[in-house]
Design an enzyme around this catalytic site. Sequence first.
Site, mmCIF file in Angstrom:
data_model
loop_
_atom_site.group_PDB
_atom_site.id
_atom_site.type_symbol
_atom_site.label_atom_id
_atom_site.label_comp_id
_atom_site.label_asym_id
_atom_site.label_seq_id
_atom_site.Cartn_x
_atom_site.Cartn_y
_atom_site.Cartn_z
ATOM 1 N NE ARG A 187 3.488 -10.823 -8.936
ATOM 2 C CZ ARG A 187 3.605 -10.630 -10.240
ATOM 3 N NH1 ARG A 187 2.504 -10.451 -10.986
ATOM 4 N NH2 ARG A 187 4.799 -10.630 -10.817
ATOM 5 C CG ASP B 20 -5.831 -9.919 -5.554
ATOM 6 O OD1 ASP B 20 -4.863 -9.689 -6.300
ATOM 7 O OD2 ASP B 20 -6.678 -10.808 -5.782
ATOM 8 N NE ARG C 162 -11.540 -11.906 -3.184
ATOM 9 C CZ ARG C 162 -11.373 -10.717 -3.769
ATOM 10 N NH1 ARG C 162 -10.170 -10.346 -4.208
ATOM 11 N NH2 ARG C 162 -12.402 -9.903 -3.935
#
Length: 266
Positions: free
Chosen positions: A49, A51, A202
């Site tokens: 998944r 974001d 990230r």
Amino acid sequence: MRWALGVEYRGNRFAGWQRQPDCQTVQSHLEKAIEAIAGHPVAVHAAGRTDRGVHASMQVVHVDVEVHRPEMAWVRGVNSFMSDDVAVMWARPVDERFHARFSAIKRHYRYFIYSHPVRPTLLAGQVGWLHQKLDLSLMQEAAGLLLGEHDFSAFRSSECQAKSPVKNLELLNVALASTQPSNGVLVEVQATANAFLHHMVRNLVGALIHVGTQKVQPGWVKEVLDGKDRHKAAPMFAAEGLYLAGVLYPDEYALPTWNTTGRLAW
């Protein structure tokens, strides 16, 4: 019949991958397009998944359909029902043992940092922007300290649902991608692991930037890693520069997502 699809998308106008009520997501957009070809409702399952704002140059999904269609129907046919932000790049029939998420062996991400005093315009939404200069040698030194199998709790989102924070990070590389006009610099971070925690890439990029701007020494990242405390790490960096760039599966599936050298085949 089960099909595996390779999907590319720009994440800017989507609320992430996962289907949500009253939101435009990549999953819901792709499902509607596949349903137009299949003629019945479908559920699409992804390798991972992404974001809001995160892109993919090689997301892998699988879908079960009740009709027989040629391979191009799941590529050109599906693409004809989607916006320019999303495209199916290839389609392959697979047996029912295949699962886009659980059959995956490795994932690969790329992150692009644009270092320039002025925010980007042509690259807006495609890169993470930093107005400061970066010391790439310090960043690469820090990256080397994070390689291997570790508990990556310090680089994990508080919303992460992974059962274990232990992951095997086999590649974390920092390199100059290109020099842009007006002294702009495009830096690429590549990361490969068996799996990633929520926001892990990230957060790793944020830590490397902390080192590259000389706020801390390279050894600081090892202290953060060993401390397993997210609150002592650097801020998470922007979503826009992140790309899911490849997923590796066992050879038996023969999917065109990775070549034999380990470099991405796209």
